[in-house]
Write a protein that holds these residues in place. Structure first.
Motif, PDB file in Angstrom:
ATOM      1  N   MET A   1       0.846  -1.195   0.000  1.00 42.64           N
ATOM      2  CA  MET A   1       0.000   0.000   0.000  1.00 42.64           C
ATOM      3  C   MET A   1       0.880   1.243   0.000  1.00 42.64           C
ATOM      4  N   GLU A   2       0.515   2.248  -0.774  1.00 43.18           N
ATOM      5  CA  GLU A   2       1.287   3.478  -0.898  1.00 43.18           C
ATOM      6  C   GLU A   2       1.352   4.195   0.440  1.00 43.18           C
ATOM      7  N   LYS A   3       2.555   4.589   0.837  1.00 45.13           N
ATOM      8  CA  LYS A   3       2.725   5.300   2.103  1.00 45.13           C
ATOM      9  C   LYS A   3       2.417   6.772   1.885  1.00 45.13           C
ATOM     10  N   GLN A   4       1.364   7.265   2.510  1.00 44.15           N
ATOM     11  CA  GLN A   4       0.940   8.650   2.355  1.00 44.15           C
ATOM     12  C   GLN A   4       1.228   9.419   3.639  1.00 44.15           C
ATOM     13  N   TYR A   5       1.854  10.578   3.492  1.00 47.55           N
ATOM     14  CA  TYR A   5       2.154  11.390   4.654  1.00 47.55           C
ATOM     15  C   TYR A   5       1.095  12.480   4.789  1.00 47.55           C
ATOM     16  N   THR A   6       0.199  12.330   5.712  1.00 49.61           N
ATOM     17  CA  THR A   6      -0.844  13.314   5.983  1.00 49.61           C
ATOM     18  C   THR A   6      -0.692  13.767   7.428  1.00 49.61           C
ATOM     19  N   PRO A   7      -0.334  15.035   7.667  1.00 47.66           N
ATOM     20  CA  PRO A   7      -0.055  15.498   9.017  1.00 47.66           C
ATOM     21  C   PRO A   7      -1.145  15.160  10.029  1.00 47.66           C
ATOM     22  N   SER A   8      -2.405  15.241   9.622  1.00 49.40           N
ATOM     23  CA  SER A   8      -3.497  14.986  10.556  1.00 49.40           C
ATOM     24  C   SER A   8      -3.548  13.530  11.012  1.00 49.40           C
ATOM     25  N   GLN A   9      -2.916  12.625  10.247  1.00 48.19           N
ATOM     26  CA  GLN A   9      -2.953  11.204  10.585  1.00 48.19           C
ATOM     27  C   GLN A   9      -1.692  10.745  11.317  1.00 48.19           C
ATOM     28  N   GLN A  10      -0.734  11.653  11.486  1.00 44.00           N
ATOM     29  CA  GLN A  10       0.542  11.277  12.084  1.00 44.00           C
ATOM     30  C   GLN A  10       0.778  12.090  13.351  1.00 44.00           C
ATOM     31  N   LYS A  11       1.275  11.436  14.379  1.00 42.64           N
ATOM     32  CA  LYS A  11       1.669  12.154  15.582  1.00 42.64           C
ATOM     33  C   LYS A  11       3.007  12.845  15.362  1.00 42.64           C
ATOM     34  N   LYS A  12       3.867  12.178  14.631  1.00 46.78           N
ATOM     35  CA  LYS A  12       5.163  12.769  14.326  1.00 46.78           C
ATOM     36  C   LYS A  12       5.027  13.848  13.257  1.00 46.78           C
ATOM     37  N   LYS A  13       5.896  14.863  13.332  1.00 48.51           N
ATOM     38  CA  LYS A  13       6.025  15.789  12.215  1.00 48.51           C
ATOM     39  C   LYS A  13       6.602  15.018  11.031  1.00 48.51           C
ATOM     40  N   THR A  14       6.183  15.402   9.853  1.00 52.71           N
ATOM     41  CA  THR A  14       6.643  14.691   8.661  1.00 52.71           C
ATOM     42  C   THR A  14       7.418  15.630   7.747  1.00 52.71           C
ATOM     43  N   ALA A  15       8.375  15.077   7.041  1.00 52.84           N
ATOM     44  CA  ALA A  15       9.192  15.863   6.118  1.00 52.84           C
ATOM     45  C   ALA A  15       9.478  15.051   4.871  1.00 52.84           C
ATOM     46  N   ILE A  16       9.469  15.740   3.742  1.00 49.20           N
ATOM     47  CA  ILE A  16       9.895  15.157   2.469  1.00 49.20           C
ATOM     48  C   ILE A  16      11.144  15.906   2.028  1.00 49.20           C
ATOM     49  N   VAL A  17      12.204  15.164   1.722  1.00 54.97           N
ATOM     50  CA  VAL A  17      13.426  15.741   1.191  1.00 54.97           C
ATOM     51  C   VAL A  17      13.521  15.352  -0.272  1.00 54.97           C
ATOM     52  N   VAL A  18      13.577  16.337  -1.156  1.00 45.98           N
ATOM     53  CA  VAL A  18      13.662  16.082  -2.594  1.00 45.98           C
ATOM     54  C   VAL A  18      15.121  16.160  -3.014  1.00 45.98           C
ATOM     55  N   GLY A  19      15.694  15.005  -3.335  1.00 47.16           N
ATOM     56  CA  GLY A  19      17.089  14.942  -3.744  1.00 47.16           C
ATOM     57  C   GLY A  19      17.945  14.274  -2.690  1.00 47.16           C
ATOM     58  N   ALA A  20      18.697  13.262  -3.092  1.00 46.50           N
ATOM     59  CA  ALA A  20      19.535  12.503  -2.151  1.00 46.50           C
ATOM     60  C   ALA A  20      21.006  12.833  -2.320  1.00 46.50           C
ATOM     61  N   GLY A  21      21.295  14.117  -2.599  1.00 47.63           N
ATOM     62  CA  GLY A  21      22.681  14.559  -2.581  1.00 47.63           C
ATOM     63  C   GLY A  21      23.182  14.611  -1.144  1.00 47.63           C
ATOM     64  N   VAL A  22      24.429  15.009  -0.969  1.00 50.90           N
ATOM     65  CA  VAL A  22      25.021  15.031   0.371  1.00 50.90           C
ATOM     66  C   VAL A  22      24.204  15.900   1.321  1.00 50.90           C
ATOM     67  N   GLY A  23      23.826  17.105   0.882  1.00 56.21           N
ATOM     68  CA  GLY A  23      23.030  17.982   1.734  1.00 56.21           C
ATOM     69  C   GLY A  23      21.683  17.381   2.078  1.00 56.21           C
TER      70      GLY A  23
END
Length: 549
Positions: A1-23
């Motif tokens: 099942m696709e993992k969906q990040y919806t703030p209202s459904q998560q107790k933890k804060k969520t973050a998406i990082v676009v790009g897997a460079g060193v930074g």
């Protein structure tokens, strides 16, 4: 099942990082440790961005960086994450000598972090009095290093009031931002040969030594005082290990997953996630863009005057990079080798003023298998040639013809200056041109080091780590503050992460209360001191440039 990040459904804060460079991977590891639920999305099938590997016929090549400088920033990153390079199994190998630098007349200069060896080389070229000049250069470049480490690489510059720190204003002139790297070196070395030896490192920033602010002699200081290092197994061991740490703490990585755009709230004032190229929407409280900054602003974010302005900002050079598999050893070459053009200034002018390939090439040759035998099959060598050239412009260029010319001139120069003919040893070749850099990594104009570090592209003038109008949208990487290069991007990851945590009301696990209060800037007279800093910097730069012209 696709993992969906919806703030209202998560107790933890969520973050998406676009790009897997060193930074990106360093930011992901820090955010995950601080309590976020992080997903990293990468368009390629590998992590590390330019800090990745090429494998061919049993040979291993570092696609981009091959020198580990400013080691303290690497150790600090892993220490903040509750571990160390040693605990993670990353072995750093010291390169000695640092470089062999070859000139067209047959002269070779050896650079080393060993004082006795350097004394011998300096006095051989400039006599006994040259040693005092070297020590003076080392003292000044060390001062640049210390000031920058504390007041630039550890601080965010979100606006002109960020210049308010009295202790920083008092040190602005000591950074010599108003003079070039070459001008400062000329103060300490009387011979043109040593002036070139101690200024070519400006290319690490993708700049000409005649334009790079004098501050950046700190790179030479790091090499001479701390040495040049190489991770056994390739430079990718650094981002690879950061990925492992973040995964252990629960972060998710999705490779082969291009992002189409950043999703915004109905009023366009907050980032809410990303839209993938396949039409899938992922939602999060925070979006961090580690993609090339111009690509982020012009492709992933809504059109804006800022996006247009960023495209016109000065960018670094590009390169034609050749990756050669050798059937036998390149006996005359050390780990790091520099071949400098006689027409030194003219070659830089061709690259940076005309965005072209110089008539006479300066280039860098790395033999990773010299320091790390695992980089090549037994008896062979892996060899990387990096030839700086102008970035892509509207004028079309015949890249196949340029590559053919570069290949022949590089082989001829190596043979003439070392006595070794590599032609019969080359069994395979991979090539990265400016067009490849642009396509593979979305680099604007194929500029391999992102935005330039010219005077009006650093400190408060450099693009900020947070979007000025969109909440929850942040940046990390070469073209945002503090700048380009692997160690600098690691420092930037810390700056960006701490900014996110502060805005989200979350503590940074690696910052104690004592450190937090110690680092808080004094703001009672911010406008005055910000104005003083700006006047000192710009006034000094204009005055000194007028003298140098």
């Amino acid at each position: 099942m696709e993992k969906q990040y919806t703030p209202s459904q998560q107790k933890k804060k969520t973050a998406i990082v676009v790009g897997a460079g060193v930074g990106g991977v360093a930011t992901a590891a820090r955010l995950q440790m601080a309590g976020f639920d992080v997903t990293v999305i990468e368009k390629n099938d590998f992590t590390g961005g330019r800090c990745s590997l090429i494998h061919k016929d049993g040979h291993r090549f570092d696609q981009g960086p091959s020198l580990l400088l400013l080691p303290n920033l690497f150790h600090e990153t892993f220490r903040d994450l509750g571990t160390s390079l040693q605990e993670e199994g990353v072995e750093l190998l010291k390169c000695e000598p640092n470089y062999n630098i070859y000139f067209k007349d047959g002269e070779r200069v050896e650079m080393s972090s060993d004082l006795a060896r350097m004394k011998s080389e300096i006095e051989r070229i400039e006599g006994p009095e040259g040693w005092a000049g070297y020590l003076g250069f080392l003292k000044e470049s060390g001062q640049h290093y210390d000031i920058s480490y504390i007041h630039v690489l550890k601080r965010n510059f979100e606006g002109f009031t960020s210049m308010l720190r009295r202790e920083f204003v008092g040190k602005v002139l000591a950074l010599h931002t108003h003079q070039s790297v070459y001008t400062r070196a000329a103060k300490y070395f009387k011979s043109e040969r040593l002036r070139r030896v101690f200024t070519f490192a400006a290319m690490y920033l993708g700049m000409s030594p005649y334009d790079a602010p004098g501050t950046y002699s700190l790179l030479q200081y790091s090499e001479l005082a701390e040495g040049i290092w190489y991770p056994r197994g390739g430079f990718h061991r650094i981002p690879e290990t950061l990925v492992d740490i973040s995964k252990r703490n629960g972060a998710t990585y999705r490779l082969n997953t291009p992002v189409k755009q950043v999703l915004l709230s109905p009023d366009s004032k907050r980032a809410t996630g990303v839209l993938l190229a396949d039409g899938t929407s992922l939602h999060a409280d925070v979006v961090v863009l580690n993609a090339d900054l111009v690509h982020s602003y012009t492709t992933l974010l809504p059109p804006s005057p800022r996006a247009t302005a960023l495209k016109s900002r000065p960018h670094s050079c590009s390169s034609i990079s050749l990756y050669w598999s050798l059937s036998s050893k390149a006996e005359k070459l050390s780990t790091h080798n520099i071949f400098l053009a006689d027409s030194y200034k003219e070659s830089f002018d061709s690259i940076f003023k005309r965005q072209d390939l110089p008539d006479e090439l300066s280039f860098y040759v790395n033999v990773p298998s010299r320091i790390d035998p695992t980089a090549a099959p037994e008896g062979g060598d892996s060899l990387v040639v990096l030839v700086p050239c102008g970035h892509i412009t509207s004028e079309s260029k015949d890249w196949p013809a340029n590559v053919a010319r570069v290949r022949e001139e590089v082989l001829t120069a190596i043979q003439q200056r070392t006595g070794e003919d590599l032609r019969p040893k080359i069994v395979s070749e991979t090539v990265n041109t400016p067009e490849v850099w642009q396509e593979k990594f979305n680099l604007h104009q194929g500029a391999i080091l992102g935005m330039s570090h010219s005077f009006f592209n650093v400190l408060v003038f450099r693009p900020t780590t947070k979007h000025p109008e969109i909440e929850g949208c942040y940046f990390v990487g070469a073209s945002t503050h503090p700048g380009t290069g692997v160690p600098i991007c690691l420092a930037g990851a810390k700056i960006t992460t701490e900014q996110i945590l502060k805005n989200e009301g979350m503590p940074a696990p690696w910052v104690t209360n004592e450190q937090f209060h110690k680092q808080r800037p004094r703001t009672e007279d911010a406008p005055f001191w910000a104005l003083v800093a700006l006047v000192v910097m710009v006034g000094g730069w204009v005055a000194m440039r007028a003298v140098e012209m």
